[in-house]
Design a protein around this motif. Structure first.
Motif, short mmCIF file in Angstrom:
data_model
loop_
_atom_site.label_atom_id
_atom_site.label_comp_id
_atom_site.label_asym_id
_atom_site.label_seq_id
_atom_site.Cartn_x
_atom_site.Cartn_y
_atom_site.Cartn_z
N GLU A 164 0.38 6.81 3.93
CA GLU A 164 -0.76 6.54 4.82
C GLU A 164 -0.77 5.05 5.21
O GLU A 164 -0.89 4.71 6.40
N TYR A 165 -0.61 4.18 4.22
CA TYR A 165 -0.57 2.74 4.52
C TYR A 165 0.57 2.44 5.50
O TYR A 165 0.43 1.63 6.43
N SER A 184 -7.58 14.70 -0.04
CA SER A 184 -7.42 13.81 1.10
C SER A 184 -8.09 14.38 2.34
O SER A 184 -8.16 15.59 2.53
C1 6PG Z 1 -7.54 10.09 2.04
C2 6PG Z 1 -7.58 8.61 1.97
C3 6PG Z 1 -8.72 8.17 1.12
C4 6PG Z 1 -9.05 6.71 1.31
C5 6PG Z 1 -8.33 5.84 0.32
C6 6PG Z 1 -7.52 4.73 0.90
O1 6PG Z 1 -6.45 10.60 1.79
O2 6PG Z 1 -8.55 10.71 2.36
O3 6PG Z 1 -6.40 8.08 1.45
O4 6PG Z 1 -8.45 8.55 -0.19
O5 6PG Z 1 -8.93 6.33 2.59
O6 6PG Z 1 -9.33 5.40 -0.50
O7 6PG Z 1 -8.32 3.66 1.15
P1 6PG Z 1 -7.89 2.15 1.22
O8 6PG Z 1 -7.30 1.94 2.58
O9 6PG Z 1 -9.20 1.45 1.04
O10 6PG Z 1 -6.95 1.84 0.10
#
Ligand code: 6PG
Length: 468
Positions: free
Chosen positions: A192-193, A130
């Motif tokens: 994260e979301y 990440s």
């Molecule tokens: C990270 C992110 C990275 C990316 C994902 C999520 O931890 O670096 O999570 O893996 O941003 O692909 O992306 P989406 O918002 O497109 O699902």
């Protein structure tokens, strides 16, 4: 020519792969690289500057394997899914039994479990990475899954390229066997979301409820970033709000289409939470909100039919929103960590929750000051829900009243706050000893004779409708 023969290779020179390869070379490890399109490999090597001397570009997969000193370690940075299976199949006849392949993409952990169980003719690690491009280049957070000895073998490299927490600890660790690394990365992405959605909800109240412009909103996020909410996502939200649009000269935020994309990792987390019967309503709301955001035409039709939200909110301040975000964040992480406890029990993984919180402290997208305190609270008692830890219970006592005001104002004024309100509903359920499921049990018994337990211990498991 490379300075010494590499023991590491990397396949897939897209944005993340290129950045990771440069990071590895930068930390002093010679590396061989290969991309399906040879031109990409050549251009990458030509653009690597003084790091090019530690990078061996190769033209074919066989060249790549030949360029690496055994026992080899090859990092895959190819799109998750079939491309990984294809690459593993292509490598199988070329590699020795001692070689190690590391899938560093955003794999679904079920796929990683399957690949681990498939008796591949080489060692295999599934690794969540990440931090986006910047993290991959200068220090990501790394969540590895697989055999301990394979982790131990790679740890010197992975800890060298990883981000470091303020106390100097590398943010790279072994999460558990098989798909455990990719599972922890999925939960990271779910959180994260949720973090992003809750920030967006506070933005919405500031914009539509308090009538603040992008400049004032950006300054507010920047101020929050100096307090308990200090985090990468709050920091960049301030920067996004303060950015000027090069085309119109006005705030960039005001011209960005309000339809969120997604690659699916948040959805995987929600699906898995349902499989585990683990309540993660804040993350579920965040995934739902992305799905609703994409339905632009329907939303426009809805506004035409029902009218826009009543707008201005009275009696609410940005400080209330800051407190609401603090509460929402604690509740969301409490749910995410509890989901990992459930997964650990279900899959037989000894997930070390304090270690996971420590890995998330730097490098990753959800890095924040609060994770340090979470690591401390989880270390006191990893089995206890984070909302019950004294440190966070104190914070919740202070911040939940503001969360109530924000959610109530949103409800009364038509400002949707699905993630914050889901967090509050979960909190209220979690602090209510006598809930309402007695009615559910009565209903289930009424129509299906499913039985219930009585509070008084009397052994009469059915209601009078059963003739009892
Ligand atoms: C990270 C992110 C990275 C990316 C994902 C999520 O931890 O670096 O999570 O893996 O941003 O692909 O992306 P989406 O918002 O497109 O699902």
């Amino acid at each position: 020519m490379a300075v010494t023969t590499p023991q590491i290779g990397l396949i897939g020179l897209g944005t993340m792969g290129s950045a990771l390869a440069l990071n590895i070379a930068d930390k002093g490890f010679p590396i061989a690289v290969w991309n399906r399109t040879a031109q990409v490999t050549r251009e990458f090597h030509a653009g690597a500057g003084e790091l090019a001397r530690r990078i061996t570009p190769t033209e074919t997969l066989a060249d790549l394997v030949a360029a690496i000193r055994p026992p080899r370690a090859i990092i895959l940075m190819v799109p998750a899914g079939q491309a990984v299976d294809d690459q593993l199949a292509a490598l199988a006849p070329l590699l020795d039994a001692d070689d190690l392949v590391i899938d560093a993409g955003n794999a679904n952990f079920h796929d990683t479990n399957r690949r681990n169980a498939a008796a591949l003719p080489f060692h295999f690690l599934g690794m969540g990475v990440s931090g986006g491009e910047e993290g991959a280049r200068h220090g990501p957070a790394i969540m590895a899954g697989g055999a301990v000895e394979d982790w131990t073998r790679m740890a010197p490299v992975l800890q060298a390229i990883a981000a470091r927490a303020e106390d100097g600890t590398p943010c790279a660790d072994h999460m558990g066997p098989a798909g455990a690394g990719h599972f922890v990365k999925a939960v990271h992405n779910g959180i994260e979301y949720a973090d992003m959605q809750m920030i967006a909800e506070t933005y919405g109240v500031m914009r539509d409820g308090l009538g603040m412009d992008a400049q004032a909103i950006g300054t507010t996020f920047a101020r929050w970033n100096e307090g308990i909410l200090r985090s990468y996502l709050v920091e960049i939200s301030g920067k996004v709000a303060l950015a000027a649009d090069p085309v119109s000269g006005g705030p960039l935020l005001d011209v960005i289409l309000d339809a969120a994309g997604q690659k699916g990792t948040g959805r995987w987390t929600v699906i898995e939470a349902q499989n585990l019967a683990a309540p993660i309503p804040v993350i579920e709301a965040a995934v739902m909100a992305r799905n609703v955001s994409a339905r632009l035409a329907e939303r426009a039709a809805g506004e035409a039919l029902f009218g826009p939200a009543p707008a201005r909110v009275e009696g609410l301040s940005p400080d209330d929103l800051e407190q609401a975000l603090i509460a929402g964040k604690i509740l969301c992480y409490a749910q995410g960590f509890a989901m990992m406890t459930a997964a650990g029990a279900e899959f037989g993984w000894a997930l070390d929750l304090p270690a996971i919180a420590r890995v998330w402290r730097a490098g990753c997208i959800i890095r924040s000051a609060m994770l340090n305190d979470m690591a401390g609270a989880l270390a006191e008692d990893p089995g206890r829900n984070l909302m019950l830890a004294p440190f966070f219970a104190d914070h919740l006592r202070q911040s939940v009243p503001a969360l109530r005001r924000v959610v109530a104002a949103g409800a009364l004024n038509g400002l949707a706050s699905p993630a914050l309100s889901s967090g509050l509903a979960w909190f209220d359920m979690m602090r209510t000893a006598r809930g309402t499921a007695n009615m559910i049990q009565g209903q289930r018994d009424f129509f299906g004779l499913h039985g219930f337990k009585r509070l008084d211990g009397v052994a009469r498991p059915h209601g009078p409708w059963a003739g009892g």
